[in-house]
Enzyme design. Structure first.
Site, mmCIF file in Angstrom:
data_model
loop_
_atom_site.group_PDB
_atom_site.id
_atom_site.type_symbol
_atom_site.label_atom_id
_atom_site.label_comp_id
_atom_site.label_asym_id
_atom_site.label_seq_id
_atom_site.Cartn_x
_atom_site.Cartn_y
_atom_site.Cartn_z
ATOM 1 N N SER A 1 0.861 -1.189 0.000
ATOM 2 C CA SER A 1 0.000 0.000 0.000
ATOM 3 C C SER A 1 0.889 1.229 0.000
ATOM 4 C CB SER A 1 -0.864 -0.021 1.271
ATOM 5 O OG SER A 1 -1.389 1.266 1.517
ATOM 6 N N TYR B 1 -1.209 -0.101 10.143
ATOM 7 C CA TYR B 1 -1.341 -0.653 8.787
ATOM 8 C C TYR B 1 -0.059 -0.404 7.997
ATOM 9 C CZ TYR B 1 -3.478 -1.207 4.105
ATOM 10 O OH TYR B 1 -3.783 -1.590 2.821
HETATM 11 P P1 NDP Z 1 -11.100 -6.474 1.431
HETATM 12 O O1 NDP Z 1 -11.303 -6.138 2.862
HETATM 13 O O2 NDP Z 1 -12.181 -6.185 0.460
HETATM 14 O O3 NDP Z 1 -10.725 -8.022 1.290
HETATM 15 C C1 NDP Z 1 -9.759 -8.584 2.138
HETATM 16 C C2 NDP Z 1 -9.624 -10.059 1.847
HETATM 17 O O4 NDP Z 1 -8.705 -10.600 2.813
HETATM 18 C C3 NDP Z 1 -10.927 -10.796 1.980
HETATM 19 O O5 NDP Z 1 -11.063 -11.765 0.952
HETATM 20 C C4 NDP Z 1 -10.790 -11.493 3.327
HETATM 21 O O6 NDP Z 1 -11.501 -12.711 3.311
HETATM 22 C C5 NDP Z 1 -9.286 -11.755 3.402
HETATM 23 N N1 NDP Z 1 -8.862 -11.954 4.783
HETATM 24 C C6 NDP Z 1 -8.855 -11.041 5.788
HETATM 25 N N2 NDP Z 1 -8.498 -11.619 6.938
HETATM 26 C C7 NDP Z 1 -8.246 -12.930 6.660
HETATM 27 C C8 NDP Z 1 -7.848 -14.048 7.433
HETATM 28 N N3 NDP Z 1 -7.645 -13.960 8.760
HETATM 29 N N4 NDP Z 1 -7.696 -15.237 6.817
HETATM 30 C C9 NDP Z 1 -7.933 -15.371 5.486
HETATM 31 N N5 NDP Z 1 -8.305 -14.350 4.705
HETATM 32 C C10 NDP Z 1 -8.470 -13.139 5.286
HETATM 33 O O7 NDP Z 1 -9.734 -5.761 1.013
HETATM 34 P P2 NDP Z 1 -9.172 -5.200 -0.391
HETATM 35 O O8 NDP Z 1 -9.614 -6.080 -1.493
HETATM 36 O O9 NDP Z 1 -9.425 -3.765 -0.415
HETATM 37 O O10 NDP Z 1 -7.606 -5.360 -0.148
HETATM 38 C C11 NDP Z 1 -6.812 -6.393 -0.713
HETATM 39 C C12 NDP Z 1 -5.349 -6.059 -0.420
HETATM 40 O O11 NDP Z 1 -5.021 -4.810 -1.033
HETATM 41 C C13 NDP Z 1 -5.044 -5.898 1.067
HETATM 42 O O12 NDP Z 1 -3.790 -6.444 1.348
HETATM 43 C C14 NDP Z 1 -5.025 -4.389 1.254
HETATM 44 O O13 NDP Z 1 -4.228 -4.013 2.344
HETATM 45 C C15 NDP Z 1 -4.447 -3.927 -0.066
HETATM 46 N N6 NDP Z 1 -4.770 -2.541 -0.427
HETATM 47 C C16 NDP Z 1 -6.062 -2.148 -0.651
HETATM 48 C C17 NDP Z 1 -6.349 -0.841 -0.997
HETATM 49 C C18 NDP Z 1 -7.747 -0.359 -1.243
HETATM 50 O O14 NDP Z 1 -7.931 0.854 -1.458
HETATM 51 N N7 NDP Z 1 -8.743 -1.221 -1.232
HETATM 52 C C19 NDP Z 1 -5.275 0.170 -1.145
HETATM 53 C C20 NDP Z 1 -3.946 -0.350 -0.881
HETATM 54 C C21 NDP Z 1 -3.712 -1.652 -0.550
HETATM 55 P P3 NDP Z 1 -12.375 -13.302 4.529
HETATM 56 O O15 NDP Z 1 -12.873 -12.146 5.341
HETATM 57 O O16 NDP Z 1 -13.410 -14.079 3.811
HETATM 58 O O17 NDP Z 1 -11.410 -14.177 5.267
#
Ligand code: NDP
Length: 246
Positions: free
Chosen positions: A144, A157
């Site tokens: 990020s 974060y």
């Molecule tokens: P979301 O919150 O929409 O999705 C996060 C995903 O991570 C979900 O599929 C969730 O699945 C999974 N996850 C979270 N905790 C766990 C766990 N304990 N075990 C297994 N899976 C887990 O996030 P984004 O799609 O926005 O983000 C994706 C990546 O991109 C992240 O690393 C984020 O930090 C990064 N990012 C996002 C930005 C944005 O603006 N959206 C900007 C910069 C970076 P479930 O809950 O089903 O387990």
């Protein structure tokens, strides 16, 4: 789509929604067999339905990434079934909390570090030998802009993403002479649940969709990528080079 991942085995974490869901779907459309991991079974099943109806294939792995032994078992299962892994996308992540650094609850700090950092390391450890078996291994770790921006209240974060980038850089230097290419990715602000929680006052329609962002990330897993140890900035559409003090 161009079948650029035909026959490849691609593991995508955080595949139940957001950016990871779209990366998994688009990699499957490029011909990869996708191993889709997250906790929410409903999201994985929806993904599986979409992949199948487009003629692709997936294996669903409902797993909580705080289950470190589970991550180890996953590596063993991939080895047994395919003997190698071609693509790893360590995308799952938590925002934790936006808070002054001194006010963060210990439990929140530890949980966010566990999912974003420890689980990413554990996954790297579990699949590194399998990626080395591929003739064109590709590892992408989601970072990020927060890792570098030093924004007030984003310290937890930011620390997790900076840690991920540090691991990527060392891993890339360790594997430089192999076909394996290891890079971090900064997707930029994207219309997902995480972003809506981080910025509740923002109009999501002003942001690119996860589908649009994923379309720019998927080519980083193609065979012709030569860069390693870098961060790909999706908004800028290019790899950034770290300043290496030496
Ligand atoms: P979301 O919150 O929409 O999705 C996060 C995903 O991570 C979900 O599929 C969730 O699945 C999974 N996850 C979270 N905790 C766990 C766990 N304990 N075990 C297994 N899976 C887990 O996030 P984004 O799609 O926005 O983000 C994706 C990546 O991109 C992240 O690393 C984020 O930090 C990064 N990012 C996002 C930005 C944005 O603006 N959206 C900007 C910069 C970076 P479930 O809950 O089903 O387990």
């Amino acid at each position: 789509m161009t079948d650029r991942l035909k026959g490849r085995i691609a593991l995508v974490t955080g595949a139940s929604r957001g950016i990871g869901y779209q990366i998994a779907k688009q990699m499957a459309a490029e011909g990869a067999h996708v191993i889709a991991l997250s906790r929410t079974v409903g999201g994985l099943e929806e993904l599986d339905d979409e992949i199948k109806s487009a003629g692709g294939t997936a294996t669903l792995v409902p797993l909580d990434l705080t289950d470190m032994a589970g991550i180890d078992r996953l590596g063993g299962a991939i080895k047994e079934r395919w003997g190698k892994l071609d693509v790893m996308v360590a995308n799952a992540g938590l925002l934790g909390v936006l808070s002054p650094i001194g006010h963060i609850e210990a439990k929140t700090f530890e949980q966010t570090m566990t999912v974003n950092v420890t689980a990413t390391w554990r996954l790297i450890r579990s699949v590194d030998p399998l990626l080395r078996e591929s003739d064109a291994g590709r590892a992408l770790v989601m970072s990020s802009g927060a890792a570098h921006s030093a924004k007030a209240f984003w310290g937890l974060y930011a620390a997790t993403k900076a840690a991920c980038e540090a691991m990527v850089r060392s891993w890339a230097n360790e594997t430089m002479n192999l076909p394996l290419r290891v890079n971090a990715v900064n997707p930029g602000a994207t219309r997902t649940r995480m972003r809506a929680i981080a910025m509740p006052g923002e109009d999501p329609k002003t942001l690119p969709t996860a589908r649009e962002v994923a379309a720019k990330i998927v080519p980083l897993a193609f065979d012709d990528v030569t860069e390693t140890g870098k961060i790909y900035d999706v908004r800028e559409g290019r790899f950034l080079t770290y300043q290496n003090p030496s």
